[in-house]
Design an enzyme around this catalytic site. Structure first.
Site, PDB file in Angstrom:
ATOM      1  N   TYR A  39       6.830   9.527   2.825  1.00  0.00           N
ATOM      2  CA  TYR A  39       6.204  10.352   1.782  1.00  0.00           C
ATOM      3  C   TYR A  39       4.755   9.903   1.630  1.00  0.00           C
ATOM      4  O   TYR A  39       4.470   8.709   1.595  1.00  0.00           O
ATOM      5  CB  TYR A  39       6.952  10.160   0.447  1.00  0.00           C
ATOM      6  CG  TYR A  39       6.342  10.928  -0.703  1.00  0.00           C
ATOM      7  CD1 TYR A  39       6.423  12.324  -0.766  1.00  0.00           C
ATOM      8  CD2 TYR A  39       5.696  10.261  -1.757  1.00  0.00           C
ATOM      9  CE1 TYR A  39       5.873  13.028  -1.838  1.00  0.00           C
ATOM     10  CE2 TYR A  39       5.148  10.967  -2.827  1.00  0.00           C
ATOM     11  CZ  TYR A  39       5.235  12.339  -2.859  1.00  0.00           C
ATOM     12  OH  TYR A  39       4.690  13.042  -3.907  1.00  0.00           O
ATOM     13  N   ASP A  60      -0.515   4.270   5.443  1.00  0.00           N
ATOM     14  CA  ASP A  60      -0.412   4.580   4.023  1.00  0.00           C
ATOM     15  C   ASP A  60       0.278   3.400   3.353  1.00  0.00           C
ATOM     16  O   ASP A  60       1.506   3.279   3.377  1.00  0.00           O
ATOM     17  CB  ASP A  60       0.383   5.883   3.844  1.00  0.00           C
ATOM     18  CG  ASP A  60       0.568   6.231   2.380  1.00  0.00           C
ATOM     19  OD1 ASP A  60       0.094   5.462   1.517  1.00  0.00           O
ATOM     20  OD2 ASP A  60       1.189   7.283   2.102  1.00  0.00           O
ATOM     21  N   LYS A  86      -0.664   2.440  -6.417  1.00  0.00           N
ATOM     22  CA  LYS A  86       0.430   1.756  -7.106  1.00  0.00           C
ATOM     23  C   LYS A  86       0.128   0.305  -7.513  1.00  0.00           C
ATOM     24  O   LYS A  86      -0.589   0.070  -8.459  1.00  0.00           O
ATOM     25  CB  LYS A  86       1.703   1.851  -6.289  1.00  0.00           C
ATOM     26  CG  LYS A  86       2.164   3.325  -6.114  1.00  0.00           C
ATOM     27  CD  LYS A  86       3.602   3.443  -5.712  1.00  0.00           C
ATOM     28  CE  LYS A  86       3.955   4.848  -5.274  1.00  0.00           C
ATOM     29  NZ  LYS A  86       4.796   5.584  -6.168  1.00  0.00           N
TER      30      LYS A  86
END
Ligand SMILES: Cc1ncc(COP(=O)(O)O)c(C=O)c1O
Length: 429
Positions: free
Chosen positions: A143, A240, A268
């Protein structure tokens, strides 16, 4: 055991009147549908007043624990001096960029945005600008955010594997067509695709560890093949590290694996729950984003002092050697404990994880890609987590979700979690 959720339900009913589906992010409705009213350290508290040891951690950001006093203090001090000015640069932005360049192997230069989705969007735009090519490659199970180029083939039904599986209506079909989806850890299929279509591929983007399907570790030869073949064919390699960056070490997972991409996205954990993300990478690629370069990179809130101050404080705490030692040692104990418990009760399980991340799949290994995970016993996976919630341990009760340990978790938290796991596994058997 009765598990009252009436106060949560009353709040949620009110939300439904004003917010479609009652939540602001699609994946925030689960059963039990609890509403949380407080978060502090390793704990979250529901509207009923119950305390939970939190391993969901809002999908990963609060690596130091919720509402960390040193982070909050730095944010408050910064805000007493300055909020958003929105012209030029702030000194703390420079300090943070310098820290990222110091720690992340692929980072020569850094630019800030607010969310991981923006960072991956920009990474792909830079890759297309630099190569003049349109297509990108992503991997089944990874994702990278909500935008059209990448929102596909994450947790797909079996019949969609090997086909396009867009995650939303309303996506541009042209953009979806330009994304190729390949199986993770499959050197052969990747090599064949690159040999056939390499001259049309702008970028290869991946989660080094696909944490959006739990924790599938990359084969070293897979990462090496990605690096070698992208280099050979002039393709931009994007790691990522929105989840893995600063969670698995100051250098991200690229620091652990010893493979350096061209561009890296961060989000995050590095701001401990405050909204901040970054795109960083090689000098020549990042130069496209500079004013006067050919890539438009902008955002009203980019480099907002709140997120930047939070990230500086967070990284300074992570730089203390005992920080990762503490989290990783609790992670090791958790994994060892769960392994022993599932074996004791004769449950078919694979305990996976890295560092502070862990989860129990209800299936036997080996696990190399998403297709392997179709063997996971979804009912058992979710039932286990629901029963843990009733015992004060919050792991997201949704298939394949990972768990996070923070610096605020203690030995006592791990012991209590393993004790509950033992009782629940016994019930499940
Ligand atoms: C690996 C990865 N990349 C990108 C994103 C998107 O980040 P955001 O939700 O901040 O837009 C996520 C979010 O879960 C993610 O896990």
């Amino acid at each position: 055991m009765s598990f009252d959720t009436s106060k949560s339900q009353a709040i949620f009913e009110k939300a439904l009147k004003y917010i479609p589906g009652g939540v602001s992010s699609t994946n925030r409705v689960t059963s039990p549908n609890l509403v949380f009213t407080k978060s502090q350290g390793a704990y979250i508290y529901d509207a009923e007043g119950r305390r939970y040891i939190d391993y969901h951690a809002g999908f990963g950001p609060p690596i130091l624990g919720h509402a960390h006093p040193e982070v909050n203090r730095r944010v408050a001090e910064t805000l007493s001096q300055m909020d958003l000015v929105g012209i030029g640069v702030s000194e703390i932005e420079i300090q943070l960029a310098q820290k990222i360049v110091q720690h992340i192997p692929s980072a020569d230069k850094v630019m800030f945005s607010n969310s991981g989705s923006e960072a991956t969007y920009y990474a792909l735009r830079v890759a297309r600008a630099a190569t003049g090519r349109q297509k990108i490659i992503k991997f089944q199970g990874c994702y990278h955010g909500w935008h059209d180029a990448v929102l596909m083939n994450i947790i797909s039904p079996a019949e969609k594997i090997g086909k396009k599986d867009p995650g939303s209506a309303g996506m541009s079909s042209g953009v979806v067509d330009d994304t190729l989806v390949l199986p993770f850890n499959d050197v052969e299929e990747f090599t064949e695709t690159i040999e056939a279509e390499g001259n049309q591929i702008a970028a290869v983007i991946l989660e080094m560890i696909p944490h959006n399907i739990g924790c599938v570790l990359p084969r070293p030869e897979f990462l090496q093949a990605l690096r070698n073949l992208t280099q050979k064919h002039g393709i931009v390699l994007i790691f990522d590290e929105v989840i893995t960056g600063f969670r698995h070490g100051l250098g991200g997972y690229q620091g652990v694996a010893g493979v350096t991409p061209d561009l890296t996205t961060l989000g995050k954990a590095f701001a401990n729950g405050y909204p901040l993300a970054a795109l960083c990478g090689k000098e020549d690629l990042m130069a496209h984003c500079a004013p006067g370069g050919d890539v438009f990179f902008a955002g009203t809130y980019n480099g907002h002092p709140v997120g930047v101050a939070a990230a500086l404080a967070t990284i300074e705490i992570l730089e203390r050697p005992e920080s990762y030692t503490h989290m990783f040692s609790l992670g090791d104990q958790m994994r060892a404990g769960l392994k022993e418990i599932t074996a004791r009760h004769g449950i078919e399980a694979t305990v996976a994880g890295f560092g502070s991340v862990f989860l129990t799949y209800f299936m036997s290994g080996p696990i190399n890609n998403y297709t392997d995970l179709l063997r996971n016993d979804v009912d058992k996976f979710v039932a286990y987590r629901r029963k843990m919630i009733e015992r004060g341990i919050y792991k997201l009760p949704v298939n394949l979700k990972r768990n996070h340990i923070s610096l605020s978790h203690t030995q006592a938290d791990i012991d209590q979690t393993l004790e509950a796991a033992n009782a629940v596994m016994k019930e499940l058997n």
